[in-house]
Design an enzyme around this catalytic site. Structure first.
Site, PDB file in Angstrom:
ATOM      1  N   ILE A 147       0.799  -1.022   0.003  1.00 56.60           N
ATOM      2  CA  ILE A 147      -0.093   0.151   0.054  1.00 56.60           C
ATOM      3  C   ILE A 147       0.721   1.280   0.123  1.00 56.60           C
ATOM      4  CG2 ILE A 147      -1.903   1.190   1.283  1.00 56.60           C
ATOM      5  CD1 ILE A 147      -2.893  -1.349   2.355  1.00 56.60           C
ATOM      6  N   TYR A 148       1.989   1.258   0.821  1.00 57.91           N
ATOM      7  CA  TYR A 148       2.922   2.425   0.877  1.00 57.91           C
ATOM      8  C   TYR A 148       3.395   2.652  -0.513  1.00 57.91           C
ATOM      9  CZ  TYR A 148       7.604   4.677   1.281  1.00 57.91           C
ATOM     10  OH  TYR A 148       8.526   5.381   1.302  1.00 57.91           O
ATOM     11  N   SER A 149       3.887   1.332  -1.247  1.00 55.73           N
ATOM     12  CA  SER A 149       4.717   1.673  -2.660  1.00 55.73           C
ATOM     13  C   SER A 149       3.741   1.883  -3.427  1.00 55.73           C
ATOM     14  CB  SER A 149       5.113   0.094  -2.853  1.00 55.73           C
ATOM     15  OG  SER A 149       6.249  -0.092  -1.793  1.00 55.73           O
TER      16      SER A 149
END
Ligand SMILES: NC(=O)C1=CN([C@@H]2O[C@H](COP(=O)(O)OP(=O)(O)OC[C@H]3O[C@@H](n4cnc5c(N)ncnc54)[C@H](OP(=O)(O)O)[C@@H]3O)[C@@H](O)[C@H]2O)C=CC1
Ligand SMILES: Nc1nc2c(c(=O)[nH]1)N=C([C@H](O)[C@@H](O)CO)CN2
Length: 236
Positions: A147-149
């Site tokens: 999700i961060y990436s």
């Protein structure tokens, strides 16, 4: 203030380093924060204005715009450094909440700030820059941080859209750091594993990001691109 540098996420580490270094070079800085820290507090009286906003709240962003216009007539650059770093939750209902937070901080906030601050950028003379700090994970995600990436990848894509929409008045670029400064959560073993996959076998250090920011600002023919500051991690 005139031609101030607006930086988000200045309470610690890279954002705080960028604040210090721009002040060292004689710029006026508008330093954004969410939770004030003693390290940033120190800079409140030097040519620094500090402005609070939780970037998950469009209302806070609107209030930040109103406050900022009281302090400076124009902006030389906007640096989107603020970011949230967390592994993807195994619990899908938690992961949904994560996606909303990551989307707000990594994509919606830069989108809103760029549009709302554009008049301040174009009011001054000379080169103008917007810089999105992304991550080499945007191109080659760590599977534990999807999700961060993916939201960092979204920010990379916003770089290209804003470069097209804001040219020729404003240059818009990304800086994709690799292992710049490890977080406390990374064990010695994890750090060794990351450096083993980094061609230059070392952490970049926060100054490497500042030098990349200055390199982009000092070059009037770079826009719509991404500068990897990763010691070759993306090839590792
Ligand atoms: N450190 C590294 O090696 C790497 C860093 N990067 C990128 O470089 C940038 C700086 O990294 P680093 O200094 O390590 O980042 P940190 O995670 O240490 O700090 C992030 C900053 O963003 C702020 N922030 C987070 N969430 C919010 C929010 N909802 N509203 C307002 N502010 C918020 C934090 O404020 P608060 O204190 O209130 O949480 C903090 O000031 C980030 O974009 C990061 O993704 C990319 C790759 C590697
Ligand atoms: N907002 C943040 N993004 C990232 C951080 C961080 O601490 N905050 N840290 C990393 C990693 O430490 C990376 O440098 C090495 O795995 C990536 N992004």
């Amino acid at each position: 203030m005139e031609n101030a540098i607006f930086i988000t996420g200045c309470t610690r580490r890279i954002g705080l380093h960028l604040t210090k270094r721009f002040l060292d070079e004689g710029y006026d800085v508008i330093a954004h924060y969410r939770k004030m820290t003693p390290e940033l507090e120190v800079y409140k009286n030097r040519n620094t204005v500090v402005i609070r906003a939780d970037l998950t709240s469009p209302k806070d962003i609107d209030s930040m715009v109103d406050q900022l216009q009281r302090y400076t007539r124009s902006l030389r650059a906007i640096i989107h450094n603020a970011s949230f770093y967390e592994k993807t939750s195994d619990d899908l209902s938690e992961a949904i909440k994560q996606y909303q937070t990551f989307f707000n901080v990594h994509m919606l906030a830069p989108f809103l700030i760029n549009h709302k601050f554009y008049p301040l950028l174009t009011r001054g003379e000379g080169p103008r820059d917007i810089i999105h700090i992304t991550d080499t994970n945007a191109q080659n995600p760590d599977k534990r941080f999807c999700i961060y990436s993916s939201t960092k990848a979204g920010l990379e894509n916003l770089t290209k859209s804003f470069a097209k929409n804001f040219a020729p008045q404003v240059k818009v670029n990304s800086i994709a750091p690799g292992p710049i400064v490890f977080s406390k959560r990374e064990s010695e073993e994890q750090r060794k594993a990351i450096l083993a996959k980094t061609l230059l076998k070392k952490e970049g250090g926060m100054e490497s990001v500042f030098q990349a920011v200055k390199g982009i600002m000092n070059n009037d023919f770079i826009t719509g691109t991404c500068v990897c500051v990763d010691g070759g991690r993306s090839l590792g």
